[in-house]
Design an enzyme around this catalytic site. Structure first.
Site, PDB file in Angstrom:
ATOM      1  N   SER A  54      -8.653 -38.438  10.918  1.00  0.00           N
ATOM      2  CA  SER A  54      -7.711 -37.980  10.364  1.00  0.00           C
ATOM      3  C   SER A  54      -6.043 -37.955   9.947  1.00  0.00           C
ATOM      4  CB  SER A  54      -7.352 -36.450  11.820  1.00  0.00           C
ATOM      5  OG  SER A  54      -6.817 -37.589  13.105  1.00  0.00           O
ATOM      6  N   LYS A  56      -1.621 -38.136  15.874  1.00  0.00           N
ATOM      7  CA  LYS A  56      -1.160 -37.528  15.036  1.00  0.00           C
ATOM      8  C   LYS A  56      -0.209 -37.171  14.444  1.00  0.00           C
ATOM      9  CE  LYS A  56      -4.828 -34.732  15.723  1.00  0.00           C
ATOM     10  NZ  LYS A  56      -6.101 -34.632  13.996  1.00  0.00           N
TER      11      LYS A  56
END
Length: 479
Positions: free
Chosen positions: A73, A161
């Protein structure tokens, strides 16, 4: 009785006190005493420094135990387990997610479209080693663009993230760009522009099985010569480039164009030489069903050496808008045209005969031009009108009345794409509360983040620290 005049007083005066004189010389310190004092001072300072280091290290996880990235990710910033592959046809090097590669029917070279890249002989590489620093939370210094570790309900492991929007802000995704408080800010997600760009096509790695001339379209026969690793233009007719002794404006020169053409460099039943628009294909995710939208933020990059009284130009298209970056070698004049309107010009403080790296492209609704890594033009423009048909020539180069050589030629793209289609509530805009933040994964095609989380946000209390690659870990090899 004696009168006052007859009174005689006799006083005995004491001799003045003798005050010993102070010696101006300080007590002499022996060499042994000096050594002892120095050792005590050094030991004290070293102890304080060590204590401060231990206190600082206490806030950093990953110093004494290894923390590795898992999953794709955050690619390409932080990689999970992956393969470093080399195309058997064009020898272009690229990476693919290890788990995605195992699920994909085959691996396709993103440069030449070769469909039989071998995975069996490649070494599976472990994910990046990182540390998580809790100190910024203590001093409250987290900023938009920071890579953070955070916990989410129902997730046993920390998610890594990038911080995209801060408490109280409104955020959305428009045409692949992150918009916060009504302004595009995706540039802030990567502080270094080069880390935002990935290669669509590298002219230094032509296909050895198929003629590479087909990647460049000449509308008519002209002076362009296309060879592996090099593009050359040689037109010695210098007289037509001048008007009354002065160079003609770039938009009035008879420019001979060379347009880039994109092959089908992804999994497809069509032959790889089938021409296509430049689509949002990310080779790192070989099994992803990524929404293949048209890319708008493209760059032309090359090492340019040029001379002559004419011009060299780069043409860039964003939907209905066409921009032209023109450079005159003899005057070092750089001009930017929006259509046929001159909107910017500047004289370069360089000699183009000596050469330099040129980067010209579109990013976040701006025309960006850099020379040798230094930005020269950063010109914003309004959203263009969308074009219904296909745009097959988003980047072209042209020249007239000059001699020039282009090496290290690449077509590059902005890799920060934020598709809005995955918003959980189908709302294109989210307003954050006073204790909420929005986070995104750099690899937006596969990242599970604020776009798909039920509330479109995360609590500030869920942030555990700043995540980064430590300096003592050797950097990854190219690409």
């Amino acid at each position: 009785m004696a009168t006052p005049e007859e009174l005689t007083i006799t006083a005995e005066v004491s001799p003045p006190l003798s005050v010993p004189k102070r010696s101006k010389r300080l007590p002499r310190v022996s060499e042994a005493q000096f050594t002892r004092i120095a050792r005590i001072s050094v030991a004290t300072v070293a102890t304080l420094v060590l204590l401060l280091m231990l206190v600082r290290l206490w806030f950093i996880d990953g110093v004494f135990r290894t923390i590795r990235i898992e999953g794709p990710s955050m690619a390409p910033t932080l990689l999970g387990a992956h393969y470093h592959l080399t195309c058997d046809d064009c020898l272009f090097e690229f990476r693919v997610d290890a788990d995605g590669a195992a699920r994909a029917p085959r691996i396709v070279c993103p440069n030449c479209g070769y469909r039989e890249v071998k995975l069996e002989e490649a070494e599976r590489l472990a994910g990046d080693v990182v540390v998580m620093d809790r100190w910024p939370l203590l001093i409250g210094s987290l900023r938009r663009g920071d890579v953070i570790g955070l916990s989410q309900p129902g997730m046993p492991e920390l998610a890594v993230k990038r911080l995209a929007a801060l408490p109280g802000e409104t955020w959305s995704a428009v045409d692949g760009d992150l918009v916060v408080q009504g302004s595009r800010v995706s540039t802030l997600l990567r502080h270094d522009l080069t880390s935002r760009l990935s290669t669509v096509y590298d002219h230094n790695h032509p296909s050895r099985h198929i003629s590479n001339v087909d990647r460049w379209l000449r509308p008519t026969e002209n002076h362009w010569k296309i060879t592996p690793g090099k593009l050359v233009f040689d037109d010695q007719n210098q007289t037509s480039a001048r008007e009354n002794g002065s160079p003609k404006p770039a938009d009035r020169l008879p420019v001979q164009w060379l347009a880039y053409q994109q092959w089908t460099t992804w999994e497809s039943p069509a032959p790889r030489t089938t021409l296509s628009e430049v689509l949002d294909n990310d080779s790192y995710n070989p099994d992803s069903s990524r929404l293949m939208t048209r890319l708008r933020d493209l760059f032309f990059e090359a090492h340019l050496t040029s001379s002559g009284a004419g011009t060299f130009a780069v043409k860039l298209r964003d939907e209905s808008k066409t921009f032209q970056v023109a450079i005159s070698p003899d005057t070092q004049l750089l001009q930017l045209f929006d259509g046929t309107k001159l909107v910017y010009e500047k004289k370069l403080a360089t000699n183009l005969e000596r050469g330099g790296m040129l980067l010209a492209g579109l990013i976040d609704r701006r025309v960006l031009v850099a020379w040798n890594g230094r930005p020269i033009i950063e010109h914003p423009y309004r959203d263009p009108i969308a074009v219904r048909g296909k745009i097959m020539d988003p980047v072209a180069i042209g020249a007239s009345n000059v001699s020039l050589t282009l090496t290290e030629v690449r077509i590059r793209r902005d890799n920060v794409i934020v598709p809005p289609a995955t918003f959980a509530d189908n709302d294109s805009e989210v307003r954050l509360g006073a204790d909420e933040i929005a986070v995104l994964g750099d690899n937006s095609a596969v990242s599970v983040d604020s776009r798909s989380w039920p509330l479109g946000s995360a609590k500030t209390s869920s942030v555990r620290g700043l995540v980064y690659r430590p300096f003592w870990i050797a950097p990854r090899s190219a690409p």
